[in-house]
Design a protein around this motif. Structure first.
Motif, mmCIF file in Angstrom:
data_model
loop_
_atom_site.group_PDB
_atom_site.id
_atom_site.type_symbol
_atom_site.label_atom_id
_atom_site.label_comp_id
_atom_site.label_asym_id
_atom_site.label_seq_id
_atom_site.Cartn_x
_atom_site.Cartn_y
_atom_site.Cartn_z
ATOM 1 N N GLY A 22 -0.635 0.909 -3.506
ATOM 2 C CA GLY A 22 -0.076 -0.223 -4.248
ATOM 3 C C GLY A 22 -0.859 -0.446 -5.535
ATOM 4 O O GLY A 22 -1.715 0.367 -5.915
ATOM 5 N N PHE A 23 -0.564 -1.557 -6.179
ATOM 6 C CA PHE A 23 -1.205 -1.869 -7.464
ATOM 7 C C PHE A 23 -2.732 -1.988 -7.311
ATOM 8 O O PHE A 23 -3.489 -1.138 -7.796
ATOM 9 C CB PHE A 23 -0.573 -3.152 -8.018
ATOM 10 C CG PHE A 23 -1.402 -3.885 -9.013
ATOM 11 C CD1 PHE A 23 -1.850 -3.254 -10.173
ATOM 12 C CD2 PHE A 23 -1.750 -5.219 -8.811
ATOM 13 C CE1 PHE A 23 -2.642 -3.936 -11.091
ATOM 14 C CE2 PHE A 23 -2.524 -5.904 -9.732
ATOM 15 C CZ PHE A 23 -2.972 -5.262 -10.862
ATOM 16 N N LEU A 24 -3.196 -3.007 -6.593
ATOM 17 C CA LEU A 24 -4.649 -3.208 -6.470
ATOM 18 C C LEU A 24 -5.313 -2.070 -5.702
ATOM 19 O O LEU A 24 -6.379 -1.581 -6.085
ATOM 20 C CB LEU A 24 -4.925 -4.507 -5.704
ATOM 21 C CG LEU A 24 -5.122 -5.764 -6.506
ATOM 22 C CD1 LEU A 24 -5.387 -6.932 -5.572
ATOM 23 C CD2 LEU A 24 -6.294 -5.587 -7.463
ATOM 24 N N ASP A 43 -0.711 4.075 3.682
ATOM 25 C CA ASP A 43 0.308 3.237 3.042
ATOM 26 C C ASP A 43 1.688 3.660 3.537
ATOM 27 O O ASP A 43 1.940 4.843 3.758
ATOM 28 C CB ASP A 43 0.230 3.419 1.515
ATOM 29 C CG ASP A 43 0.835 2.251 0.762
ATOM 30 O OD1 ASP A 43 0.102 1.563 0.038
ATOM 31 O OD2 ASP A 43 2.062 2.013 0.896
ATOM 32 N N CYS A 46 6.213 0.713 1.288
ATOM 33 C CA CYS A 46 7.298 -0.284 1.261
ATOM 34 C C CYS A 46 7.331 -1.008 -0.082
ATOM 35 O O CYS A 46 8.403 -1.402 -0.541
ATOM 36 C CB CYS A 46 7.207 -1.264 2.430
ATOM 37 S SG CYS A 46 5.796 -2.362 2.385
ATOM 38 N N THR A 47 6.179 -1.188 -0.714
ATOM 39 C CA THR A 47 6.184 -1.737 -2.077
ATOM 40 C C THR A 47 5.317 -0.892 -3.003
ATOM 41 O O THR A 47 5.225 -1.193 -4.195
ATOM 42 C CB THR A 47 5.655 -3.197 -2.110
ATOM 43 O OG1 THR A 47 4.301 -3.210 -1.622
ATOM 44 C CG2 THR A 47 6.496 -4.111 -1.236
ATOM 45 N N ASP A 68 2.553 3.142 8.764
ATOM 46 C CA ASP A 68 2.748 1.692 8.778
ATOM 47 C C ASP A 68 1.621 1.086 9.621
ATOM 48 O O ASP A 68 1.528 1.391 10.822
ATOM 49 C CB ASP A 68 4.130 1.413 9.395
ATOM 50 C CG ASP A 68 4.428 -0.067 9.527
ATOM 51 O OD1 ASP A 68 3.509 -0.892 9.402
ATOM 52 O OD2 ASP A 68 5.606 -0.392 9.777
ATOM 53 N N VAL A 69 0.794 0.259 9.035
ATOM 54 C CA VAL A 69 -0.391 -0.245 9.753
ATOM 55 C C VAL A 69 -0.041 -1.197 10.894
ATOM 56 O O VAL A 69 -0.909 -1.540 11.695
ATOM 57 C CB VAL A 69 -1.423 -0.928 8.814
ATOM 58 C CG1 VAL A 69 -1.992 0.059 7.818
ATOM 59 C CG2 VAL A 69 -0.831 -2.148 8.123
ATOM 60 N N PHE A 91 -5.790 -3.936 2.531
ATOM 61 C CA PHE A 91 -5.004 -4.448 1.404
ATOM 62 C C PHE A 91 -3.506 -4.300 1.606
ATOM 63 O O PHE A 91 -2.727 -4.673 0.741
ATOM 64 C CB PHE A 91 -5.464 -3.767 0.096
ATOM 65 C CG PHE A 91 -6.670 -4.452 -0.469
ATOM 66 C CD1 PHE A 91 -7.868 -4.433 0.234
ATOM 67 C CD2 PHE A 91 -6.602 -5.167 -1.648
ATOM 68 C CE1 PHE A 91 -8.977 -5.113 -0.242
ATOM 69 C CE2 PHE A 91 -7.704 -5.851 -2.138
ATOM 70 C CZ PHE A 91 -8.895 -5.826 -1.432
ATOM 71 N N THR A 110 2.614 -7.302 9.148
ATOM 72 C CA THR A 110 1.501 -6.608 8.482
ATOM 73 C C THR A 110 0.260 -7.495 8.477
ATOM 74 O O THR A 110 -0.860 -7.028 8.711
ATOM 75 C CB THR A 110 1.912 -6.202 7.049
ATOM 76 O OG1 THR A 110 3.057 -5.364 7.137
ATOM 77 C CG2 THR A 110 0.795 -5.460 6.340
ATOM 78 N N TYR A 163 4.343 -15.141 3.753
ATOM 79 C CA TYR A 163 3.165 -14.546 3.120
ATOM 80 C C TYR A 163 1.940 -15.421 3.358
ATOM 81 O O TYR A 163 0.907 -14.953 3.856
ATOM 82 C CB TYR A 163 3.432 -14.396 1.628
ATOM 83 C CG TYR A 163 2.311 -13.766 0.839
ATOM 84 C CD1 TYR A 163 1.951 -12.431 1.053
ATOM 85 C CD2 TYR A 163 1.618 -14.485 -0.139
ATOM 86 C CE1 TYR A 163 0.935 -11.837 0.313
ATOM 87 C CE2 TYR A 163 0.606 -13.905 -0.878
ATOM 88 C CZ TYR A 163 0.268 -12.587 -0.660
ATOM 89 O OH TYR A 163 -0.741 -11.996 -1.388
ATOM 90 N N LYS A 167 -1.324 -14.473 5.771
ATOM 91 C CA LYS A 167 -2.692 -14.336 5.266
ATOM 92 C C LYS A 167 -3.634 -15.306 5.972
ATOM 93 O O LYS A 167 -4.777 -14.968 6.277
ATOM 94 C CB LYS A 167 -2.709 -14.583 3.754
ATOM 95 C CG LYS A 167 -2.025 -13.475 2.950
ATOM 96 C CD LYS A 167 -2.844 -12.192 2.982
ATOM 97 C CE LYS A 167 -2.166 -11.085 2.183
ATOM 98 N NZ LYS A 167 -2.935 -9.841 2.189
ATOM 99 N N THR A 193 -3.829 -11.381 -10.141
ATOM 100 C CA THR A 193 -4.441 -10.267 -10.859
ATOM 101 C C THR A 193 -3.326 -9.429 -11.475
ATOM 102 O O THR A 193 -2.265 -9.281 -10.867
ATOM 103 C CB THR A 193 -5.273 -9.415 -9.879
ATOM 104 O OG1 THR A 193 -6.312 -10.233 -9.354
ATOM 105 C CG2 THR A 193 -5.885 -8.208 -10.557
ATOM 106 N N ARG A 204 6.630 -10.516 -10.564
ATOM 107 C CA ARG A 204 5.471 -11.304 -10.969
ATOM 108 C C ARG A 204 5.509 -11.502 -12.487
ATOM 109 O O ARG A 204 6.085 -10.683 -13.223
ATOM 110 C CB ARG A 204 4.183 -10.642 -10.494
ATOM 111 C CG ARG A 204 4.102 -10.695 -8.968
ATOM 112 C CD ARG A 204 2.806 -10.196 -8.404
ATOM 113 N NE ARG A 204 2.815 -8.794 -8.075
ATOM 114 C CZ ARG A 204 1.901 -8.198 -7.310
ATOM 115 N NH1 ARG A 204 0.912 -8.907 -6.804
ATOM 116 N NH2 ARG A 204 1.961 -6.912 -7.055
#
Ligand code: NAD
Length: 329
Positions: A22-24, A43, A46-47, A68-69, A91, A110, A163, A167, A193, A204
Motif C-alpha cells: 500500500g501507500f505507507l 498484502d 485489496c487497496t 489475506d492476513v 499496516f 483485518t 474503520y 483500529k 499522511t 483522500r
C-alpha cells in the motif's frame, strides 16, 4: 561512498510488513530495505498493488507474498516465513473512507482477526510488533489538539465505525497481548499522511485535489471547507514509525504534523502549486466527518526525539512532481 564493511548493522534483520504494497507500507518497505533489513511484504492487494513495491523486486532480502492476513495461514503460505522475524509492522487495512466504506466487513476483520494473526506471528518469533493505529481513534474530537490521553468521540454505529472501531479494537488486542504474553508491542496513532503512490481516486483530499488540479477540473471541497486536517509528508511519518519501532515504548504515540490547514486553503494551495486554472466546487460533507484534527506530539518529541521536518509547501511540491511524472492525465 561507504564501504559495506563500514555500514552499521541494521537495527532489525528481518521485518514482516503487512499491507506493505500500500501507500505507507511501500515507503516503509523501501526505508527498511535501504537500511539493510530483509523484508517480507504480505498484502492481499485489496487497496494496494504490487506496482508499489516493483522497485524492490531485485533488492536482496525483499520478498512479496500475496495473502489475506485475516486468514490464520497468511504467514505460512505460499512461502513460509521461516527466517527468524524480529519486527512485525502491522499496516494492513483499507485506510481511505472510500475504501473502507466499500469494504466494511473486510476492514473490521483485518483490524480484528488480522491483528490477532500478526500478533501471533510476533509472539512466535519473539519479535517487536507495531500496530498502525490512527487519529480516527479520536473520532470527531472534543479535545483539541488531541493528546494520547484523550479517549475519543467515536460513533460506534456510524458509517466510519468500521474503520475507527476496528483500529480501537486492534489497540485493545495489542494491549491485551502484551499483558497476557509479554509480547513486545507498540502502537502508533498516525495522523493524515500524504505523498507519492497514493491512488488518485482513493478519495483522500491530497491525491483528489492534485488529480483534479492537473486535469483542470474543479477541486471538490466538502462542506464549507473550514474543517481542518494536519498533513504530514510521508518521509516524516516513516521516520517516526521507524523511531517507534526501534524504541521499547508501548504507546500509543501520536505521529503527525501539528500544522493545521483548512480543506479550502489546501485546495487553494494545490491550485497555486500546480499553476492550474481549476476552480473550487463545494460538495456535500460526509456523515461524521471530523471538524478538526491536530496531533499533540509532545510525547514523540520527548521520547523519540522525533518531529516532522517537511512543511506543506515542500511536501506538496514533491507530491505534485511525482504525480506529474507518474499519473499525469
Ligand atoms: P493503503 O490502502 O494504501 O494500504 C493498505 C494496504 O493494506 C494495501 O496494500 C491493502 O491491499 C493491504 N490490506 C488491506 N487489508 C488486508 C488484508 N486483510 N490482508 C493483507 N493486506 C491487506 O493505505 P495507507 O494509507 O498506506 O495505510 C496503511 C496503514 O496505515 C493502515 O493500517 C492505515 O489504517 C494506517 N494509517 C494511515 C494513515 C494515512 O494517512 N495514510 C493515517 C492513519 C493510519
Amino acid at each position: 561512498m561507504h564501504d559495506v564493511h563500514d555500514a552499521p548493522a541494521p537495527r532489525f534483520r528481518h521485518a514482516v510488513v503487512t499491507g506493505g504494497a500500500g501507500f505507507l507500507g511501500s515507503h516503509l518497505c523501501t526505508a527498511l530495505v535501504d537500511q539493510g533489513t530483509a523484508v517480507t511484504c504480505v498484502d492481499d492487494y485489496c487497496t494496494g498493488s504490487p506496482d508499489n513495491v516493483a522497485h524492490l523486486a531485485d533488492r536482496p532480502g525483499f520478498r512479496l507474498i500475496r495473502a489475506d492476513v485475516t486468514e490464520a495461514e497468511a504467514f505460512d503460505v505460499p512461502d513460509p516465513v521461516a527466517a527468524p522475524v524480529d519486527l512485525v509492522l502491522h499496516f494492513a487495512s483499507p485506510a481511505s473512507p472510500a475504501d473502507y466504506l466499500r469494504l466494511p466487513l473486510h476492514t473490521l476483520e483485518t483490524g480484528s482477526l488480522g491483528t490477532r494473526n500478526a500478533l501471533a506471528l510476533a509472539r512466535r518469533h519473539g519479535a517487536r510488533f507495531l500496530l498502525a493505529s490512527t487519529s480516527e481513534a479520536y473520532g470527531d474530537p472534543q479535545q483539541h489538539p488531541q493528546s494520547e490521553a484523550y479517549w475519543g468521540n467515536v460513533n460506534p454505529v456510524g458509517p466510519r465505525s468500521v474503520y475507527d472501531e476496528a483500529k480501537r479494537f486492534g489497540e485493545a488486542l495489542t494491549t491485551a497481548e502484551a499483558a497476557a504474553h509479554g509480547t513486545d508491542t507498540g502502537i502508533v496513532r498516525l495522523f493524515n499522511t500524504y505523498g507519492p503512490r497514493m491512488r488518485g481516486y482513493d478519495g483522500r483530499a491530497v491525491p483528489t485535489f492534485i488529480r483534479q488540479a492537473l486535469a483542470g477540473e474543479p477541486l471538490t471541497v466538502t462542506g464549507d471547507g473550514r474543517q481542518t486536517r494536519s498533513l504530514a509528508y510521508v518521509d516524516d511519518t516513516v521516520r517516526g514509525i521507524l523511531a517507534m519501532a526501534a524504541s521499547d515504548l508501548r504507546g500509543p504515540v501520536n505521529i503527525g504534523n501539528p500544522d493545521e490547514i483548512t480543506m479550502l486553503d489546501l485546495a487553494r494551495k494545490i491550485i497555486d502549486l500546480t499553476g492550474s486554472r481549476s476552480t473550487v466546487r463545494f460538495i456535500e460533507r460526509p456523515t461524521d466527518d471530523p471538524a478538526v484534527r491536530c496531533p499533540d506530539i509532545t510525547l514523540a518529541r520527548g521520547k523519540l526525539q522525533w518531529e516532522p521536518l517537511i512543511g506543506a509547501d515542500e511536501g506538496l511540491a514533491r507530491t505534485v512532481r511525482w504525480y506529474r511524472a507518474h499519473r499525469a492525465p
